[in-house]
Design a protein around this motif. Structure first.
Motif, PDB file in Angstrom:
ATOM      1  N   VAL A 174       2.038 -25.457 -18.359  1.00 44.60           N
ATOM      2  CA  VAL A 174       1.028 -24.942 -17.428  1.00 44.60           C
ATOM      3  C   VAL A 174       1.586 -24.910 -16.000  1.00 44.60           C
ATOM      4  O   VAL A 174       1.410 -23.921 -15.267  1.00 44.60           O
ATOM      5  CB  VAL A 174      -0.251 -25.820 -17.494  1.00 44.60           C
ATOM      6  CG1 VAL A 174      -1.178 -25.529 -16.329  1.00 44.60           C
ATOM      7  CG2 VAL A 174      -0.979 -25.607 -18.821  1.00 44.60           C
ATOM      8  N   LEU A 175       2.281 -25.984 -15.610  1.00 47.52           N
ATOM      9  CA  LEU A 175       2.855 -26.062 -14.261  1.00 47.52           C
ATOM     10  C   LEU A 175       3.767 -24.875 -13.977  1.00 47.52           C
ATOM     11  O   LEU A 175       3.722 -24.271 -12.899  1.00 47.52           O
ATOM     12  CB  LEU A 175       3.691 -27.336 -14.116  1.00 47.52           C
ATOM     13  CG  LEU A 175       3.082 -28.575 -13.487  1.00 47.52           C
ATOM     14  CD1 LEU A 175       4.186 -29.587 -13.211  1.00 47.52           C
ATOM     15  CD2 LEU A 175       2.316 -28.247 -12.214  1.00 47.52           C
ATOM     16  N   LEU A 176       4.609 -24.549 -14.967  1.00 50.27           N
ATOM     17  CA  LEU A 176       5.544 -23.434 -14.790  1.00 50.27           C
ATOM     18  C   LEU A 176       4.804 -22.110 -14.602  1.00 50.27           C
ATOM     19  O   LEU A 176       5.228 -21.254 -13.832  1.00 50.27           O
ATOM     20  CB  LEU A 176       6.479 -23.329 -16.005  1.00 50.27           C
ATOM     21  CG  LEU A 176       7.440 -24.500 -16.210  1.00 50.27           C
ATOM     22  CD1 LEU A 176       8.253 -24.308 -17.483  1.00 50.27           C
ATOM     23  CD2 LEU A 176       8.366 -24.638 -14.999  1.00 50.27           C
ATOM     24  N   LYS A 177       3.685 -21.968 -15.310  1.00 45.17           N
ATOM     25  CA  LYS A 177       2.922 -20.710 -15.249  1.00 45.17           C
ATOM     26  C   LYS A 177       2.133 -20.545 -13.951  1.00 45.17           C
ATOM     27  O   LYS A 177       1.674 -19.446 -13.635  1.00 45.17           O
ATOM     28  CB  LYS A 177       1.948 -20.645 -16.426  1.00 45.17           C
ATOM     29  CG  LYS A 177       2.605 -20.532 -17.780  1.00 45.17           C
ATOM     30  CD  LYS A 177       2.332 -19.151 -18.369  1.00 45.17           C
ATOM     31  CE  LYS A 177       2.971 -19.014 -19.722  1.00 45.17           C
ATOM     32  NZ  LYS A 177       2.039 -19.193 -20.810  1.00 45.17           N
ATOM     33  N   LEU A 178       1.944 -21.656 -13.221  1.00 41.16           N
ATOM     34  CA  LEU A 178       1.161 -21.577 -11.983  1.00 41.16           C
ATOM     35  C   LEU A 178       1.754 -20.564 -11.015  1.00 41.16           C
ATOM     36  O   LEU A 178       1.031 -19.877 -10.291  1.00 41.16           O
ATOM     37  CB  LEU A 178       1.114 -22.945 -11.298  1.00 41.16           C
ATOM     38  CG  LEU A 178      -0.072 -23.856 -11.581  1.00 41.16           C
ATOM     39  CD1 LEU A 178       0.063 -25.113 -10.748  1.00 41.16           C
ATOM     40  CD2 LEU A 178      -1.404 -23.177 -11.325  1.00 41.16           C
ATOM     41  N   ALA A 215      -7.445 -19.285 -13.057  1.00 39.38           N
ATOM     42  CA  ALA A 215      -6.512 -20.417 -13.185  1.00 39.38           C
ATOM     43  C   ALA A 215      -6.828 -21.222 -14.452  1.00 39.38           C
ATOM     44  O   ALA A 215      -5.925 -21.596 -15.203  1.00 39.38           O
ATOM     45  CB  ALA A 215      -6.600 -21.305 -11.937  1.00 39.38           C
ATOM     46  N   LEU A 216      -8.120 -21.461 -14.694  1.00 40.27           N
ATOM     47  CA  LEU A 216      -8.495 -22.244 -15.881  1.00 40.27           C
ATOM     48  C   LEU A 216      -8.205 -21.457 -17.161  1.00 40.27           C
ATOM     49  O   LEU A 216      -7.856 -22.035 -18.191  1.00 40.27           O
ATOM     50  CB  LEU A 216      -9.971 -22.645 -15.824  1.00 40.27           C
ATOM     51  CG  LEU A 216     -10.367 -23.590 -14.686  1.00 40.27           C
ATOM     52  CD1 LEU A 216     -11.799 -24.087 -14.880  1.00 40.27           C
ATOM     53  CD2 LEU A 216      -9.419 -24.780 -14.560  1.00 40.27           C
ATOM     54  N   LYS A 217      -8.324 -20.143 -17.091  1.00 41.05           N
ATOM     55  CA  LYS A 217      -8.021 -19.323 -18.268  1.00 41.05           C
ATOM     56  C   LYS A 217      -6.530 -19.409 -18.604  1.00 41.05           C
ATOM     57  O   LYS A 217      -6.142 -19.476 -19.770  1.00 41.05           O
ATOM     58  CB  LYS A 217      -8.432 -17.866 -18.016  1.00 41.05           C
ATOM     59  CG  LYS A 217      -8.394 -17.055 -19.275  1.00 41.05           C
ATOM     60  CD  LYS A 217      -9.052 -15.712 -19.118  1.00 41.05           C
ATOM     61  CE  LYS A 217      -8.901 -14.947 -20.424  1.00 41.05           C
ATOM     62  NZ  LYS A 217      -9.156 -13.527 -20.266  1.00 41.05           N
ATOM     63  N   MET A 218      -5.698 -19.433 -17.564  1.00 39.65           N
ATOM     64  CA  MET A 218      -4.250 -19.601 -17.786  1.00 39.65           C
ATOM     65  C   MET A 218      -3.975 -20.952 -18.449  1.00 39.65           C
ATOM     66  O   MET A 218      -3.146 -21.055 -19.367  1.00 39.65           O
ATOM     67  CB  MET A 218      -3.516 -19.468 -16.446  1.00 39.65           C
ATOM     68  CG  MET A 218      -2.019 -19.678 -16.511  1.00 39.65           C
ATOM     69  SD  MET A 218      -1.530 -21.403 -16.525  1.00 39.65           S
ATOM     70  CE  MET A 218      -1.741 -21.832 -14.788  1.00 39.65           C
ATOM     71  N   ASP A 225       3.021 -17.809 -11.616  1.00 44.16           N
ATOM     72  CA  ASP A 225       2.706 -16.422 -11.983  1.00 44.16           C
ATOM     73  C   ASP A 225       1.271 -16.024 -11.653  1.00 44.16           C
ATOM     74  O   ASP A 225       0.899 -14.866 -11.833  1.00 44.16           O
ATOM     75  CB  ASP A 225       2.905 -16.201 -13.504  1.00 44.16           C
ATOM     76  CG  ASP A 225       4.318 -16.519 -13.938  1.00 44.16           C
ATOM     77  OD1 ASP A 225       5.206 -16.543 -13.066  1.00 44.16           O
ATOM     78  OD2 ASP A 225       4.519 -16.750 -15.148  1.00 44.16           O
ATOM     79  N   LEU A 226       0.472 -17.002 -11.191  1.00 42.69           N
ATOM     80  CA  LEU A 226      -0.922 -16.653 -10.874  1.00 42.69           C
ATOM     81  C   LEU A 226      -0.944 -15.681  -9.699  1.00 42.69           C
ATOM     82  O   LEU A 226      -0.311 -15.930  -8.676  1.00 42.69           O
ATOM     83  CB  LEU A 226      -1.708 -17.898 -10.463  1.00 42.69           C
ATOM     84  CG  LEU A 226      -2.497 -18.697 -11.487  1.00 42.69           C
ATOM     85  CD1 LEU A 226      -3.335 -19.740 -10.755  1.00 42.69           C
ATOM     86  CD2 LEU A 226      -3.366 -17.828 -12.366  1.00 42.69           C
ATOM     87  N   PRO A 227      -1.681 -14.584  -9.824  1.00 46.77           N
ATOM     88  CA  PRO A 227      -1.769 -13.655  -8.692  1.00 46.77           C
ATOM     89  C   PRO A 227      -2.411 -14.323  -7.476  1.00 46.77           C
ATOM     90  O   PRO A 227      -3.171 -15.278  -7.625  1.00 46.77           O
ATOM     91  CB  PRO A 227      -2.658 -12.518  -9.219  1.00 46.77           C
ATOM     92  CG  PRO A 227      -3.175 -12.936 -10.532  1.00 46.77           C
ATOM     93  CD  PRO A 227      -2.441 -14.149 -10.996  1.00 46.77           C
TER      94      PRO A 227
END
Ligand code: ADP
Ligand code: MG
Length: 212
Positions: A49-53, A65-68, A55-57
């Motif tokens: 999850v941390l890594l994907k943060l 954010a919660l959906k990710m 990529d959040l627009p």
């Protein structure tokens, strides 16, 4: 403090940190009444999850954010907790979809949807010695705090405190769901790992709201 996407990101980063700090504790709890992977599972999930943060627009809402978090946990955690937490975050995201800032009613809606998601997925009732025993009192306490006119941070604090008490209260219980249910009375005296991790995550949500 306003509950906006910065809050959601602080909650998520704090969740990754707390799961990493409590990894061994959660592994130990799950070793006692399960298969010992709960801390490992969650740590792997929140590291992803941390890594994907990144990529959040930039215009992402708290719900985005919660959906990710939901989709990442579903694809990386596995076991019982992956789909359960995944559903919780997915339903929570749905309950606040499109809102840039969360008021107290939105916080209660988020927590209620998360709890309902866990129940929908796992069919556990309060007292079955699962994470529902943390989420359910958290939702009740949040609703009471909202009705008493408390602000968002105080609502989350009440939810976290109730979840912590709920997790402790799983210790004398016999499990009726999940792996721990195979143990019968041997589960007595051990805290449910999923209830404990849920309480940790809710405390981080409250700390993030208090600016701590
Ligand atoms: P697994 O049991 O597959 O090894 P984990 O160890 O990651 O998965 O997660 C175990 C936790 O999942 C338990 O401590 C409990 O809180 C939760 N759990 C298991 N089954 C259910 C269920 N049916 N409903 C709600 N929570 C459940
Ligand atoms: Mg396990």
């Amino acid at each position: 403090m306003t509950l906006n996407t910065d809050w959601a990101v602080r909650w998520i980063k704090g969740s990754a940190a707390v799961v990493s700090e409590h990894r061994v504790e959660l592994i130990t709890l799950d070793r006692e009444i399960g298969d010992g992977d709960h801390g490992e599972n969650l740590d792997r999930g929140f590291s992803a999850v941390l890594l994907k943060l990144d990529d959040l627009p930039t215009d992402a809402t708290p719900g985005d954010a919660l959906k990710m978090v939901a989709t990442t946990l579903i694809s990386t955690v596995g076991g019982a907790a992956g789909p359960l937490y995944g559903t919780a975050y997915l339903k929570a995201a749905g309950a606040i979809a499109g809102q840039a800032e969360l008021d107290g009613a939105a916080v209660v809606a988020l927590l209620t949807a998360a709890r309902d998601g866990v129940v929908l997925r796992g069919k556990a009732a309060p007292g079955d010695k699962t994470m529902v025993d943390a989420w359910s009192p958290a939702v009740d306490a949040a609703a009471e705090a909202l009705a008493a006119g408390l602000d968002e941070a105080a609502i989350l604090d009440a939810a976290a405190t109730a979840a912590e008490a709920g997790a402790r209260a799983t210790e004398p219980l016999v499990a009726r769901k999940g792996r721990a249910s195979y143990l019968g009375e041997r589960a007595i005296g051990h805290r449910d790992p999923g209830a404990q991790s849920s309480a940790l995550l809710l405390r981080v949500a409250a700390d993030a709201a208090a600016g701590a």
